[in-house]
Design an enzyme around this catalytic site. Structure first.
Site, PDB file in Angstrom:
ATOM      1  N   CYS A  75      30.648  81.229  25.643  1.00 19.85           N
ATOM      2  CA  CYS A  75      30.317  79.801  25.734  1.00 19.85           C
ATOM      3  C   CYS A  75      31.422  78.903  26.283  1.00 19.85           C
ATOM      4  O   CYS A  75      31.264  78.288  27.342  1.00 19.85           O
ATOM      5  CB  CYS A  75      29.882  79.296  24.359  1.00 19.85           C
ATOM      6  SG  CYS A  75      28.500  80.234  23.645  1.00 19.85           S
ATOM      7  N   HIS A 129      31.539  73.085  24.877  1.00 16.50           N
ATOM      8  CA  HIS A 129      31.612  73.821  23.621  1.00 16.50           C
ATOM      9  C   HIS A 129      32.351  72.936  22.616  1.00 16.50           C
ATOM     10  O   HIS A 129      33.445  72.447  22.907  1.00 16.50           O
ATOM     11  CB  HIS A 129      32.352  75.146  23.802  1.00 16.50           C
ATOM     12  CG  HIS A 129      32.247  76.041  22.613  1.00 16.50           C
ATOM     13  ND1 HIS A 129      31.149  76.846  22.389  1.00 16.50           N
ATOM     14  CD2 HIS A 129      33.062  76.229  21.552  1.00 16.50           C
ATOM     15  CE1 HIS A 129      31.318  77.508  21.257  1.00 16.50           C
ATOM     16  NE2 HIS A 129      32.464  77.145  20.736  1.00 16.50           N
TER      17      HIS A 129
END
Length: 563
Positions: A75, A129
């Site tokens: 991510c 993120h």
């Protein structure tokens, strides 16, 4: 004479202002939608199992890039790379514990660039993120005009919310729920959609263009989704991955032991041996069932969002981009989750709806995005007119979105650059106006993944920067996937191109699933020795391109001799 000059100057000023107004009106709003852990399991990408009618409808009116790849299949590194248009070796973000602005360079992000050009920028859900990787603020105020929104119900994602067979609550992987029994009677992606719709309503009558990024959490694990979506995928109709075993010639360093999946309560009960122990087949089927159900649930939220865009009269002035941060293995190669360089984890959907470009103006007079309920049977949308098959990358998104929205695209970065605004990707705007002439053998994607050791460890999937000892670089072309696992120094961020731990080469015409590693068949050691004499100034990407050319030329020679 003086009066004439004054009139001329006045007319000039008015003309300049008029051009500015016209230019501003021509700028498109941007609705940027990101899924989390979504591979190309969509109807518009040829998946015959999944029910994704709303994304398919979007694709039918868009330019669809069939071979788009992430730069790192996890991510934070992927999102940072995409949003800055810099590769992980530039951002130096390989884990979740580094913020690029203080760790490598004060690189401009895509929403920050739009904000600097007069756009009102907004973030809903998971775009950057969260946490250290975005300075605990989702990069506000640099990237956003207002603080980023996160759904309150997300805090329950890692708690014991899944009712087990024993009647108790567990932190399970498989977690289909009755939404009315969840805290607040909702789930994170439902909340995010509500907030995104609310924000669209506030911008509907504004002259200032907007950039709204909406990040959905699904199909990321745990599969905490409305239980009714499981009904779309009866377990007796589910099948295993076509290649569910670990390939015999897969280098141990290339294998990801899916540690985050193993940590879930229901998976721990299976007592699976580390690192290669297979998941029981019946549980594999249930994982695949839940993943597909999560995709359909996420598709419904996309449909709600696009319907609101349509009903507010914004569809004819708003570019819509749909993508994901990376893919997810569903049992291929004996792997689950992301954390590898295979296609199933690096290949992602990339869809651009540009009003007046991907659709005709008369088409926009009708309802553009009517909501299609995935839970209700409907005819599949099979016609996708505008497709690009050649390789593209997520680092291409920033310059392409900028240009197609009416801004100048950032210029290409020089080989060594700490410039705040430039791109390490390509502006794909030309693909919207010109049809492909066939395979472009020069087009490649470039991905990478770090490892702490040559063999699978408990931290192989997500090593901290200090623990990275090996970096796996992978080049994807039309015909090949070629990977090298090289020594890496986390203190200097230097790669040792002569320290080769392993190699992979897959011939995609015969091996589209990338199961038969033929690296050792091509005298790779001879090739690597020859390439070692290249000047140090030659980039790693260029080295690997040249190596692949050498290997492919050797293959052609061998074929001619065989005849």
């Amino acid at each position: 004479m003086y009066t004439c000059v004054r009139i001329w100057l006045l007319l000039t000023v008015l003309h300049t202002l008029a051009l500015a107004v016209v230019g501003r009106r021509e700028r498109r709003n941007v609705l940027f939608i990101m899924a989390d852990d979504l591979r190309t399991s969509l109807g518009c990408y040829g998946d015959s199992v999944v029910k994704s009618p709303n994304i398919d409808q979007l694709a039918s009116k868009s330019q669809v890039f069939l071979n788009a790849y992430a730069q790192q299949a996890v991510c934070a590194p992927s999102r940072t790379s995409m949003l800055t248009s810099r590769r992980p070796d530039t951002t130096r973000v390989y884990d979740f514990k580094s913020y690029w602005r203080v760790h490598s360079g004060n690189y401009t992000t895509m929403p920050q660039y739009f904000k600097s050009q007069g756009y009102f920028t907004m973030s809903v859900g998971k775009v950057f993120h969260p946490g250290i990787a975005s300075n605990h603020t989702d990069d506000y105020p640099y990237s956003w005009s207002i603080p980023a929104y996160h759904p309150a119900s997300f805090r329950f994602e890692k708690e014991k919310m899944c009712k087990g067979e024993d009647g108790e609550l567990h932190a399970n992987l498989l977690c289909a729920v009755n939404v009315t029994q969840q805290p607040g009677g909702t789930l994170p992606d439902m909340e995010s959609t509500d907030e995104a719709v609310r924000l669209l309503k506030t911008r509907a009558n504004h002259d200032v263009p907007f950039f709204l990024a909406v990040g959905f959490h699904k199909p990321h694990i745990p599969f905490r989704i409305p239980q009714e979506y499981l009904d779309l995928y009866p377990i007796e109709h589910m099948t295993l991955a076509p290649d569910p075993s670990v390939p015999k010639l897969l280098p141990p360093v290339a294998y990801n032991p899916w540690t985050d999946v193993r940590k879930r309560d229901d998976v721990q009960k299976l007592n699976i041996s580390f690192p290669y122990g297979p998941i029981p087949k019946d549980f594999q089927l249930r994982i695949r069932q839940h993943y597909y159900a999560a995709v359909s649930y996420m598709d419904a939220q996309v449909g709600r969002l696009l319907r609101a865009l349509d009903e507010l009269g914004l569809a004819n002035s708003t570019m819509v981009v749909f993508t994901s941060d990376h893919g997810w293995s569903l049992g291929e190669h004996g792997e689950w989750a992301k954390y590898s360089n295979f296609d199933v984890t690096t290949r992602i959907p990339l869809i651009f709806f540009v009003p007046g470009v991907t659709t005709c103006s008369d088409q926009l007079r009708k309802s553009t995005f009517p909501f299609i309920d995935p839970l209700t049977p409907s005819e599949p949308i099979s016609k996708i007119d505008k497709v690009t098959r050649n390789m593209v990358e997520l680092v291409d998104v920033f310059p392409t979105v900028s240009y197609m929205a009416g801004l100048k695209a950032p210029h290409p970065c020089p080989d060594i650059s700490f410039q705040e605004l430039c791109t390490e990707g390509n502006n794909l705007a030309y693909t919207f106006r010109h049809s492909e002439q066939g395979p472009d053998e020069e087009a490649i994607s470039f991905s990478q993944y770090p490892r702490p050791a040559d063999t699978p460890q408990v931290n192989s999937d997500l090593p901290d920067l200090k623990d990275i000892k090996i970096m796996g670089y992978s080049l994807r072309s039309w015909d090949y996937r070629y990977s090298l696992w090289l020594g890496f120094n986390p203190k200097t961020f230097q790669v040792n191109v002569t320290d080769v731990h392993a190699g992979e080469l897959y011939l995609l015409a015969d091996d589209p699933g990338q199961d038969n590693n033929v690296f050792s068949d091509f005298e790779a050691s001879v090739m690597l020795t020859k390439m070692a004499i290249l000047p140090r100034t030659v980039s790693l990407q260029m080295r690997m391109r040249l190596q692949l050319l050498y290997l492919s030329a050797g293959r052609k020679t061998a074929r001619r001799k065989a005849r």
